[in-house]
Design an enzyme around this catalytic site. Sequence first.
Site, PDB file in Angstrom:
ATOM      1  N   ASP A 104      48.909  11.847  10.332  1.00 28.44           N
ATOM      2  CA  ASP A 104      48.529  11.246   9.922  1.00 28.44           C
ATOM      3  C   ASP A 104      47.920  10.147  10.682  1.00 28.44           C
ATOM      4  OD1 ASP A 104      47.694  10.798   6.994  1.00 28.44           O
ATOM      5  OD2 ASP A 104      49.529   9.603   6.486  1.00 28.44           O
TER       6      ASP A 104
ATOM      7  N   THR B 115      45.428   8.429   1.231  1.00 26.99           N
ATOM      8  CA  THR B 115      45.791   9.621   0.664  1.00 26.99           C
ATOM      9  C   THR B 115      45.744  10.563  -0.113  1.00 26.99           C
ATOM     10  OG1 THR B 115      45.925   9.507   3.770  1.00 26.99           O
ATOM     11  CG2 THR B 115      46.548  11.467   2.570  1.00 26.99           C
TER      12      THR B 115
ATOM     13  N   GLN C 184      43.272  17.460   4.751  1.00 27.71           N
ATOM     14  CA  GLN C 184      43.018  15.786   4.250  1.00 27.71           C
ATOM     15  C   GLN C 184      42.459  15.405   3.819  1.00 27.71           C
ATOM     16  OE1 GLN C 184      44.206  11.864   5.229  1.00 27.71           O
ATOM     17  NE2 GLN C 184      45.979  13.259   5.884  1.00 27.71           N
TER      18      GLN C 184
END
Length: 290
Positions: free
Chosen positions: A205, A229, A279
């Site tokens: 991330d 996110t 993502q």
Amino acid sequence: MSQALNALTELLSLKKIDPLRFIGECENLGLRQVFGGQVIAQAISAAQQTTLSDRPIHSCHSYFLRPGDSSLPIHYEVEILRDGRSLSARRVVALQNEQLIFTMTASFHADEPGFSHQTQMPSAPAPLSLATEQELVRQLSPSAINKRFVKAFSAERALEIRPVHPYNPLKGHICEGQRQLWLKANGHLDEHSFNHNALLGYAADLNFLPVALQPHGKGFLEEDMQVATVDHSMWFHRPVNMNDWLLYDIESPSAQNSRGFVRGAFYDRQGTLIASTAQEGVIRQRVGES
């Protein structure tokens, strides 16, 4: 092991309440909201602790439902979905103040012989030829809103990160939606520890969704930006070794409808594809603040 790495691995170990419930503290990164990578890593750790030791994680799919508060602990509850002959499946939910903030489904697989192929590793400069992220952050001139971020990210970190092409999160510039960085643990982990997988979840991330802002010349910490996110997926193809350098190769093929999409791949220094990531998240410029 560095003090920062030891502190992070302790956070990932979690406090066990009963066989399926755990509590994790939050890392202080100078941000009010919890870093998504920390939640991913702790959820992986919680699920792994309920799974047979010969079945490491091979995939996980997560949704971030509400912002987490970094000043509060997070409660993780694991549901056993299935234990098959070679595969296990788990569902993990994360709660704060009895509110659901995150959910993950994860699959675990025992080693099996079979077909094997992979894409070729892209070229990149050697990691030790590049400046560390801490060195680059120390060169920034923080505004009042992100002084805590600059202080936290210029201090010793659990992961040593060396970007190939630095990008200022406080003031972006227009460039292609691509980014590469080398990273590894800042210290040594037991080679048999499942913390390698959890730490890769944490690392996945870092520098990820902001790549979708690069074609638009925006940094994710600019005061008029909202970046969050929504969902995150990972596939662990081969054993993870966080004690040596991994190249994180990231691209953003699309942004639309106030959402950015990114995908990435981790390679070791021998060119072996270790893991893949994807993502999507909100990337929104607040009206009247441009």
